[in-house]
Design a protein around this motif. Structure first.
Motif, PDB file in Angstrom:
ATOM      1  N   ALA A 161      62.586  62.247  -7.124  1.00 25.09           N
ATOM      2  CA  ALA A 161      61.580  61.566  -6.292  1.00 25.09           C
ATOM      3  C   ALA A 161      61.438  62.225  -4.921  1.00 25.09           C
ATOM      4  N   TYR A 162      62.498  62.852  -4.431  1.00 28.86           N
ATOM      5  CA  TYR A 162      62.463  63.445  -3.084  1.00 28.86           C
ATOM      6  C   TYR A 162      61.720  64.780  -3.054  1.00 28.86           C
TER       7      TYR A 162
ATOM      8  N   GLU B  37      58.943  67.643  -3.133  1.00 26.20           N
ATOM      9  CA  GLU B  37      57.626  67.611  -2.486  1.00 26.20           C
ATOM     10  C   GLU B  37      56.511  67.266  -3.465  1.00 26.20           C
TER      11      GLU B  37
ATOM     12  N   ASN C 147      54.174  52.099  -3.663  1.00 25.36           N
ATOM     13  CA  ASN C 147      54.148  53.528  -3.322  1.00 25.36           C
ATOM     14  C   ASN C 147      52.937  54.222  -3.947  1.00 25.36           C
TER      15      ASN C 147
ATOM     16  N   GLU D   4      64.128  70.927 -11.042  1.00 20.33           N
ATOM     17  CA  GLU D   4      64.272  71.434  -9.668  1.00 20.33           C
ATOM     18  C   GLU D   4      63.969  72.927  -9.596  1.00 20.33           C
TER      19      GLU D   4
ATOM     20  N   GLU E 204      64.857  59.007 -10.063  1.00 14.44           N
ATOM     21  CA  GLU E 204      65.462  58.871  -8.735  1.00 14.44           C
ATOM     22  C   GLU E 204      65.877  60.218  -8.160  1.00 14.44           C
ATOM     23  N   LYS E 205      66.369  61.115  -9.037  1.00 12.66           N
ATOM     24  CA  LYS E 205      66.875  62.406  -8.559  1.00 12.66           C
ATOM     25  C   LYS E 205      65.757  63.376  -8.188  1.00 12.66           C
TER      26      LYS E 205
ATOM     27  N   ARG F 160      57.005  63.380  -4.082  1.00 16.86           N
ATOM     28  CA  ARG F 160      57.277  62.441  -2.995  1.00 16.86           C
ATOM     29  C   ARG F 160      56.061  61.585  -2.641  1.00 16.86           C
TER      30      ARG F 160
END
Length: 525
Positions: A364-365, A367, A398, A315, A361-362, A370
């Protein structure tokens, strides 16, 4: 110095030069037989050489030794330390300002596409290019390399030690007093130990050396002591992961990339445990060994020690994604094969899979991920590895959907989706119209080979053909059975063409696929 070389990956270039000249007096370097081969090739005017090996089997030391030998022979040697913006200008100067015999050495060539394109346009007779790459990365990147250079390179594989090199390694370790618990071994026993237990791999030998010493316990104590400080621990993990994935991090990179204020404090710089990895006086990372970094990650840490701080690191890197270098790191960390390399495998495979799923999963959001088809492909591969076929299907949906919005080449997705179709059918054992499932998978595998004749993955997937046939052949009509065998012949023809290619890799695996297909066809005819 020899221990620092093996354990930390630090090369003392002065000592290396002395060792090359007088190995008896300076037992530091195991002279590689292929060093002479490369020197002769360059002397004879060979313009293009690639040095290959897996993790920790000696590419960097080989190239350092090569540069010293070339200087002794009067060559000008330029070594790319970092692909900075100034590299293109420097390359212009190197190629155009002199006609002297020149050698340009570039490690990890897959990360230097623009620079290689520039070199490919020069093609001066007085310049030889020596590249290195890890074997798996070369298997993926050698096609674009061939297109750039318009020629096949002369390849050198350093993965296995020759008999002469094994004997040299035994002597160097002996003179440095490092055989320890194996000191009582006879020379023949030491030879067999390196050839059999270590599979002639230098990296495996180093690991065995660490296991027999107190080094493992020492690093375990260091890591344990740092764990309670989240910020320091993130810095240490970033350093270790960077060594395994060949990020070539500097201290300034770790501080800037993670953006943690505490890493600028004096307490960070005087931490006695971190000083085992970083020389704060010279601002240098002194722990560069990919082998030992991999050992620490997989043997001294559990996946539960890594997944949460790895997500935090990811992150933080994501905040700096405007930089090309950082985007490369984001991509490399999320490759399923790299997460497997970083995270410890043990008897609790389900726990490892959960850790990998948790990471995907953590993030994936974010930018960068995504709408990134490569990210969703990696998530799909992870689901396939766990036999979670319905979840894998959603990830594939996806990946394909986002690929439509970009110029992303779907051949990678197609190969893995074909694998999904076959594995899912083989697992269920009762799919409707199995021949249609098979034909769809086969068409995708064959289509993915067009323009990618050096790609071998489709042949690995074709190993599922035999199992598929054994499960469903009783449901086939005469015409469906005919279609199945026509497809097998088509795949076998592609296998034969691949094996005939001079630069093809993974030939042992492809040979096994050929054997399976031939047996399938013989048994049914």
């Amino acid at each position: 110095s020899f221990i620092d070389l093996l354990v930390k990956g630090n090369v003392d270039e002065n000592l290396l030069a002395y060792s090359i000249k007088n190995a008896d007096s300076f037992p530091y370097f195991v002279f590689r037989d292929k060093l002479e081969v490369v020197l002769q090739k360059i002397q004879s005017g060979c313009p293009f050489i690639v040095v290959l090996s897996d993790l920790g089997n000696g590419k960097t030391l080989f190239l350092k030794a090569l540069s010293i030998c070339l200087l002794e022979k009067g060559k000008k040697v330029f070594y790319l330390e970092r692909d900075a913006l100034s590299a293109i200008d420097e390359l212009d100067y190197i190629c155009n300002q002199t006609d002297d015999p020149t050698v340009i050495i570039i490690e990890n060539y897959a990360d230097t596409v623009n620079l290689l394109k520039k070199i490919g346009r020069y093609k001066h007779n007085h310049i030889s290019l020596v590249l290195s790459e890890r074997t798996p990365a070369h298997e993926t990147a050698h096609l674009f390399l061939r297109d750039i250079m318009l020629d096949d390179p002369f390849e050198i594989d350093l993965n296995e030690l020759t008999d002469k090199e094994v004997e040299s390694l035994i002597q160097v370790v002996e003179k440095n007093g490092l055989w320890q618990k194996r000191s009582h071994f006879t020379v023949d026993e030491k030879i067999q130990f390196i050839k059999t237990r270590c599979k002639r791999h230098l990296s495996q030998f180093i690991i065995q050396l660490v296991k027999s010493d107190d080094l493992g316990n020492r690093y375990n104590e260091i890591v344990t002591a740092i764990k309670h400080r989240s910020d320091y621990y993130q810095a240490l993990l970033y350093l270790l992961i960077g060594a395994v994935l060949d990020f070539r991090l500097r201290l300034v990179d770790i501080v800037d990339d993670l953006g943690l204020d505490s890493l600028n404090n004096i307490s960070f710089r005087i931490n006695k445990f971190l000083r085992e990895f970083i020389d704060f006086d010279t601002e240098e990372i002194v722990f560069k060994s990919s082998v030992l970094s991999n050992y620490i990650l997989k043997n001294l840490l559990n996946y539960s020690d890594i997944d949460t701080p790895l997500i935090q690191i990811y992150e933080r890197l994501h905040e700096k994604r405007s930089h090309k270098r950082i985007r490369k790191y984001l991509k490399e960390i999320m490759l399923y094969q790299n997460l497997n390399r970083i995270l410890k495998k043990d008897s609790d495979q389900r726990g490892l899979n959960r850790a990998i799923f948790n990471i995907y999963e953590k993030v994936a959001y974010l930018e960068y991920n995504r709408e990134n088809p490569l990210f969703w492909l990696q998530f799909a591969i992870a689901r396939l590895a766990d036999g979670e076929y319905s979840d894998a299907a959603r990830c594939f949906d996806n990946a394909y959907s986002y690929a439509k919005n970009t110029n992303f080449d779907t051949f990678q997705i197609d190969n893995h989706f074909a694998r999904y179709l076959l594995e899912d059918a083989n697992e269920k054992k009762n799919v409707i119209e199995p021949i249609e499932v098979f034909k769809r998978a086969h068409r995708m595998l064959m289509a993915s080979q067009k323009g990618n004749q050096y790609k071998h993955y489709s042949f690995r997937v074709a190993r599922h053909y035999s199992t598929f046939y054994s499960i469903y052949h009783k449901d086939f009509s005469f015409h469906e059975r005919y279609d199945f065998f026509i497809a097998c012949h088509e795949m076998l023809d592609a296998v034969e063409k691949y094996l005939a290619l001079p630069g093809a890799s993974k030939k042992d695996m492809v040979e096994e696929t050929r054997k399976q297909l031939e047996e399938l066809l013989i048994n049914e005819n």
